[in-house]
Design a protein around this motif. Structure first.
Motif, PDB file in Angstrom:
ATOM      1  N   GLY A  28       0.802  -1.219   0.000  1.00 24.67           N
ATOM      2  CA  GLY A  28       0.000   0.000   0.000  1.00 24.67           C
ATOM      3  C   GLY A  28       0.826   1.255   0.000  1.00 24.67           C
ATOM      4  N   LYS A  29       2.159   1.113   0.159  1.00 20.71           N
ATOM      5  CA  LYS A  29       3.020   2.284   0.172  1.00 20.71           C
ATOM      6  C   LYS A  29       3.601   2.597  -1.210  1.00 20.71           C
ATOM      7  CE  LYS A  29       4.460   1.233   4.926  1.00 20.71           C
ATOM      8  NZ  LYS A  29       5.606   0.933   5.801  1.00 20.71           N
ATOM      9  N   GLU A  30       3.463   1.639  -2.193  1.00 16.80           N
ATOM     10  CA  GLU A  30       4.052   1.821  -3.524  1.00 16.80           C
ATOM     11  C   GLU A  30       3.217   2.788  -4.355  1.00 16.80           C
ATOM     12  OE1 GLU A  30       3.274  -1.037  -2.234  1.00 16.80           O
ATOM     13  OE2 GLU A  30       5.184  -2.037  -1.831  1.00 16.80           O
ATOM     14  N   ASP A  31       3.957   3.549  -5.211  1.00 19.90           N
ATOM     15  CA  ASP A  31       3.300   4.473  -6.137  1.00 19.90           C
ATOM     16  C   ASP A  31       3.070   3.726  -7.453  1.00 19.90           C
ATOM     17  OD1 ASP A  31       2.314   6.493  -7.633  1.00 19.90           O
ATOM     18  OD2 ASP A  31       4.055   7.833  -7.419  1.00 19.90           O
ATOM     19  N   ILE A  32       1.892   3.121  -7.586  1.00 18.76           N
ATOM     20  CA  ILE A  32       1.600   2.297  -8.765  1.00 18.76           C
ATOM     21  C   ILE A  32       1.659   3.119 -10.034  1.00 18.76           C
ATOM     22  CG2 ILE A  32      -0.213   0.961  -9.897  1.00 18.76           C
ATOM     23  CD1 ILE A  32      -0.990  -0.149  -7.244  1.00 18.76           C
ATOM     24  N   LYS A  33       1.288   4.360  -9.991  1.00 20.21           N
ATOM     25  CA  LYS A  33       1.300   5.197 -11.182  1.00 20.21           C
ATOM     26  C   LYS A  33       2.725   5.388 -11.694  1.00 20.21           C
ATOM     27  CE  LYS A  33      -0.301   9.687 -12.856  1.00 20.21           C
ATOM     28  NZ  LYS A  33      -0.998  10.947 -12.512  1.00 20.21           N
ATOM     29  N   THR A  34       3.623   5.673 -10.746  1.00 17.74           N
ATOM     30  CA  THR A  34       5.030   5.861 -11.155  1.00 17.74           C
ATOM     31  C   THR A  34       5.627   4.547 -11.655  1.00 17.74           C
ATOM     32  OG1 THR A  34       5.283   7.626  -9.520  1.00 17.74           O
ATOM     33  CG2 THR A  34       7.293   6.609 -10.377  1.00 17.74           C
ATOM     34  N   ILE A  35       5.311   3.447 -10.946  1.00 17.62           N
ATOM     35  CA  ILE A  35       5.826   2.136 -11.357  1.00 17.62           C
ATOM     36  C   ILE A  35       5.302   1.780 -12.738  1.00 17.62           C
ATOM     37  CG2 ILE A  35       5.810  -0.326 -10.824  1.00 17.62           C
ATOM     38  CD1 ILE A  35       5.760   0.446  -7.857  1.00 17.62           C
ATOM     39  N   THR A  36       4.016   2.037 -12.953  1.00 15.93           N
ATOM     40  CA  THR A  36       3.428   1.742 -14.268  1.00 15.93           C
ATOM     41  C   THR A  36       4.099   2.551 -15.358  1.00 15.93           C
ATOM     42  OG1 THR A  36       1.306   1.237 -13.217  1.00 15.93           O
ATOM     43  CG2 THR A  36       1.287   1.710 -15.578  1.00 15.93           C
ATOM     44  N   LYS A  37       4.375   3.815 -15.071  1.00 13.77           N
ATOM     45  CA  LYS A  37       5.024   4.667 -16.071  1.00 13.77           C
ATOM     46  C   LYS A  37       6.434   4.165 -16.382  1.00 13.77           C
ATOM     47  CE  LYS A  37       6.275   9.434 -17.079  1.00 13.77           C
ATOM     48  NZ  LYS A  37       6.290  10.840 -16.571  1.00 13.77           N
ATOM     49  N   ASP A  38       7.139   3.756 -15.320  1.00 14.61           N
ATOM     50  CA  ASP A  38       8.493   3.234 -15.558  1.00 14.61           C
ATOM     51  C   ASP A  38       8.455   1.954 -16.391  1.00 14.61           C
ATOM     52  OD1 ASP A  38       9.457   5.324 -14.092  1.00 14.61           O
ATOM     53  OD2 ASP A  38       9.695   4.175 -12.220  1.00 14.61           O
ATOM     54  N   ALA A  39       7.495   1.080 -16.077  1.00 13.67           N
ATOM     55  CA  ALA A  39       7.395  -0.185 -16.819  1.00 13.67           C
ATOM     56  C   ALA A  39       7.030   0.083 -18.276  1.00 13.67           C
ATOM     57  CB  ALA A  39       6.369  -1.093 -16.164  1.00 13.67           C
ATOM     58  N   ARG A  40       6.101   1.009 -18.487  1.00  9.68           N
ATOM     59  CA  ARG A  40       5.726   1.322 -19.872  1.00  9.68           C
ATOM     60  C   ARG A  40       6.870   2.032 -20.604  1.00  9.68           C
ATOM     61  NH1 ARG A  40      -0.594   3.353 -19.081  1.00  9.68           N
ATOM     62  NH2 ARG A  40      -1.462   1.237 -18.779  1.00  9.68           N
TER      63      ARG A  40
END
Length: 829
Positions: A567-579
């Motif tokens: 719950g502490k991870e920034d999914i939006k940032t992670i998603t952007k990095d993965a994309r």
């Protein structure tokens, strides 16, 4: 008249002028006349009918000509022309008895045969005996004058008459001495010669140029027979060695060899019968031509049936024959020598010409065998070349040196074989066969060279494929900003290594510089094609690699450990990095960049797909946006042949990629929400307000009565102990129903265990093994009720588990390890 004994009397021409060819051939065969060559003489006799011509010949040469029977009257005895062998005379001498002149049987006006026979005798005979009566000498109307006129007239019909001996035989000599008779006779002969009409060319020619005139006298046979015989015997001696220099025979230049006598006589009589002028030199050439041709044809026929030749020809059909030239030359020389021997006495020009024709025909006849032998030599030399070349190459010799050495040795052997097969007279040219052998050798050399070069090229191509394919695939798998630079470096290094080794390998072929450069360029092109082919293969799987890259970056942290969604991870940032990582992959795979030319593919992709996506939702006025740079089928900086994924295809792939990875992001967000809910034990705010309002009286009651507060505290401790002992969060980790069943089965044993422990602590003598047994029993029950069965994994591979701190989002294995650690902690308490 039948043929008799040694003289072999034969009628050559009958009274009607028919030539007896069979009789003449039989005469020549019986008397072995044909082997005499030029060593023979022909003696003819002419004179009035019944003048004793046959009698003279019979006594002079011991022939058996038919003689007149005086008791039956005087009549014609000899009809036509007869010949016989002169017995005992050396060299071989043929006596020719002519039909008498001035005979009543033919009449006064029929002198045709008389002239024909006289011309025939002059053309053939070396010595012509003219039989005449002694009493006719000095008479103007003598019987011998018509005969002499006939002789001189027909002599003019010979174009180039040879010098003939005229031997006048005076019969029935009287007492007048011969030395008185001879001048008178010669004077009469000269008068007749002068009176005869002659051609313009011979108008002033003296008699001595045409005739050697000799005179001899014989006594009467009937009255002085013994004296006649003595005189004939003396005359006979003059015919011995008649053809020797100074002999009785005249000019021998036009003599036909004995083997051609039959044909010559036939042709002379044929010309005379046709009433044509007789050209003796031309006739001599004609006879020589015919006879030499017959001899040559005979030798060719014998050659064709020669056993040695047939055996040699059969051997050549099967293979090589050692000493072919010498063997064949020996056979040919045998027949050439026989020809020379048999044609020795014929005209030299004709003989030599026919000899050349014989040689030419004989060599043409045996030439096919020579060609067969050359064919075997060529085949053997070619096969030897192939085997030797293969052996030298197997030993590791250089190709060019091997080919040159083998070619020289095989060509030398072929030349030696040709020299052994050659015939000195033939002067046959083997250059065409040799040239064909050289062409075959060159063609085979070229074929083997091409095959060896092809094998060499294939081996280095395999080496390049092996050294480039897997590394390039690995570089594409970890595609980044420096991927193509690394590929170019790898390509350059491996290509130069292969080119260097290949250059050393082909040095033994001694190829020209242009060919070597072409081969090296082909090798470089192949290496480039390997990389390009691998790039196209990887471009076809780009969507799969993009999803793998997204999954790797999205589901793992910077330490490559699986992410636990707490719950502490920034999914939006992670998603952007993965994309971003996935988009960088497609930017690398969009085009082949082996030429190190700059391009704007990555910038366009990020500006259109990443930044365009971020701003699209917040943009209000879409008309303000610029035109889509990906709405094209080609990249501006990249040629079509180097394009792997067009801009339009990139856009389509990106759309598909986002759609297929959306579920993964959704699962992560759901996992975070589940984590938050599992860690939030407080009721909703409205419930707390309601509890405070509705439970205010009970709370005040507890404050007024401390016993209630103590009881509540004890209940809290017991509940906490039960919570930890029974691992309530762990039981509900595998589902609500499973958790309830597990709790209900363990509730009573846990309560009893707690009470027992409390009682033992109160008494002060607790059993040491009791806690361990309780722990083992708890673990046993937990393993029985909650086996480690497989749990379905989501696309992000995460589950919810309980711990001391609350609920975490992790993988099943991680959850299992955490649960095990908690149980171990409880056991150690």
């Amino acid at each position: 008249m039948a043929e008799t004994d040694h003289c072999c009397s034969t009628q050559l021409i009958d009274g009607d002028g028919e030539f007896n060819v069979a009789g003449l051939d039989n005469f020549i065969r019986t008397t072995n006349f044909s082997n005499s060559g030029l060593s023979y003489a022909v003696v003819a006799i002419m004179g009035p009918q019944s003048s004793g011509k046959s009698t003279l010949l019979n006594h002079l040469f011991q022939t058996k000509f038919r003689e007149m029977d005086a008791f039956r009257g005087r009549s014609q005895t000899t009809k036509g022309i007869w010949i016989a062998n002169c017995v005992g005379i050396e060299p071989f001498t043929v006596a020719m008895d002519l039909e008498g002149t001035d005979g009543r049987e033919r009449g006064e006006d029929d002198t045709t045969f008389e002239k024909q026979s006289a011309l025939f005798a002059l053309a053939i005979a070396d010595i012509v005996l003219i039989n005449m009566w002694c009493h006719d000498i000095g008479r103007e109307q003598a019987a011998n004058k018509p005969l002499l006129k006939t002789v001189f007239q027909v002599m003019m019909r010979l174009f180039s008459p040879r010098k003939t001996t005229l031997l006048f035989v005076i019969r029935d000599k009287t007492k007048t001495p011969l030395e008185y008779l001879e001048p008178i006779l010669r004077e009469d002969i000269q008068k007749i010669w002068n009176a005869v009409s002659k051609p313009e060319s011979h108008k002033d020619t003296p008699l001595s140029e045409f005739f050697n005139v000799e005179v001899s006298a014989l006594s009467s046979f009937e009255e002085k027979e013994d004296l006649f015989k003595e005189q004939v015997a003396e005359l006979r001696q003059r015919f011995f060695n008649s053809i020797s220099p100074g002999g009785l025979a005249g000019d021998r230049q036009g003599v036909v060899p004995a083997s051609g006598f039959s044909f010559s006589a036939q042709q002379i009589w044929k010309v005379i019968k046709e009433n044509k002028d007789l050209d003796l030199p031309a006739h001599k050439v004609m006879v020589a031509t015919v006879r030499c041709e017959e001899i040559a044809d005979e030798k060719l026929h014998h050659l064709a049936s020669n056993e040695d030749w047939l055996a040699l020809e059969e051997a050549v059909q099967c293979g090589l024959v050692s000493g072919f030239g010498s063997k064949l030359s020996s056979i040919l020389e045998t027949y050439f020598s026989e020809y020379d021997k048999e044609a020795l006495y014929f005209d030299q020009g004709v003989r030599n010409a026919k000899r050349k024709q014989l040689e030419s025909k004989a060599l043409d006849f045996v030439h096919p065998a020579y060609l067969n032998l050359l064919g075997h030599l060529r085949s053997k030399a070619f096969e030897d070349f192939k085997s030797r070349l293969e052996q030298m190459l197997n030993k590791g010799e250089g190709f060019a040196v091997s080919a040159r050495t083998c070619t020289q040795s095989c060509m030398l052997e072929f030349d030696q074989g040709c020299a052994d097969a050659a015939i000195g007279r033939a002067n046959w040219d083997a250059s065409k066969i040799k040239e064909k052998l050289r062409r075959d050798i060159d063609a085979h050399t070229s074929s083997v060279r091409d095959a060896k070069l092809s094998e060499l090229m294939v081996s280095y191509e395999k080496q390049l494929s092996k050294s480039l394919s897997e590394p390039v695939e690995s570089l594409f798998d970890a595609a980044g900003r420096d991927t193509w630079a690394s590929i170019r470096k790898l390509l350059t290094r491996e290509t130069e290594i292969a080119v260097s080794e290949f250059s050393a390998a082909v040095s033994g072929f001694e190829l020209d510089q242009l060919t070597v450069e072409k081969l090296l360029q082909d090798l470089r092109d192949y290496a480039r094609n390997v990389v390009e082919k691998k790039a196209r293969e990887e471009a076809g799987n780009v969507l799969i690699r993009m999803k793998d890259r997204f999954s790797t970056v999205f589901s793992h942290d910077n330490d490559s450990m699986p992410r636990v969604w707490t719950g502490k991870e920034d999914i939006k940032t992670i998603t952007k990095d993965a994309r971003t990582a996935s988009l960088r992959l497609i930017s690398v795979m969009a085009a082949i960049r082996l030429d190190e030319k700059p391009d704007e593919i990555e910038n366009k992709l990020f500006s259109s797909l990443m930044e365009g996506t971020m701003t699209a939702a917040s943009s209000v006025d879409r008309s303000v946006k610029s035109s889509d740079p990906l709405a094209s089928s080609s990249w501006e900086e990249v040629s079509p042949k180097d394009t792997l994924i067009t801009p339009v295809q990139c856009k389509s792939l990106w759309r598909q990629f986002k759609a297929e990875t959306e579920y993964t992001v959704t699962q992560a967000i759901s996992a975070q929400e589940a984590y938050k809910q599992s860690n939030n034990w407080l009721p909703p705010p409205w419930a707390i307000v309601a509890m405070v309002v509705l439970g205010f009286n009970e709370f005040m009651l507890l404050l007024r009565n401390p016993f209630y507060l103590m009881g509540l505290f004890v209940a809290y401790l017991l509940s906490k102990a039960m919570w930890v002992q029974m691992d309530i969060p762990g039981q509900f980790q595998h589902g609500t129903l499973a958790g309830l069943i597990s709790i209900s089965s363990r509730f009573l044993p846990t309560v009893m265990n707690l009470l027992k422990r409390l009682a033992e602590e109160a008494q002060g003598h607790q059993t040491p093994d009791a806690p361990r047994q309780q722990s083992f029993q708890s673990l046993k029950n937990q393993s029985h009720l909650n086996p480690t069965s497989s749990i379905p994994e989501s696309s992000v591979s995460s589950n919810i588990s309980a711990s001391d701190g609350g609920i975490e989002y992790s993988s099943p294995n991680l959850a299992h390890r955490r649960g095990t650690k908690i149980q171990d902690a409880e056991l150690s308490q």
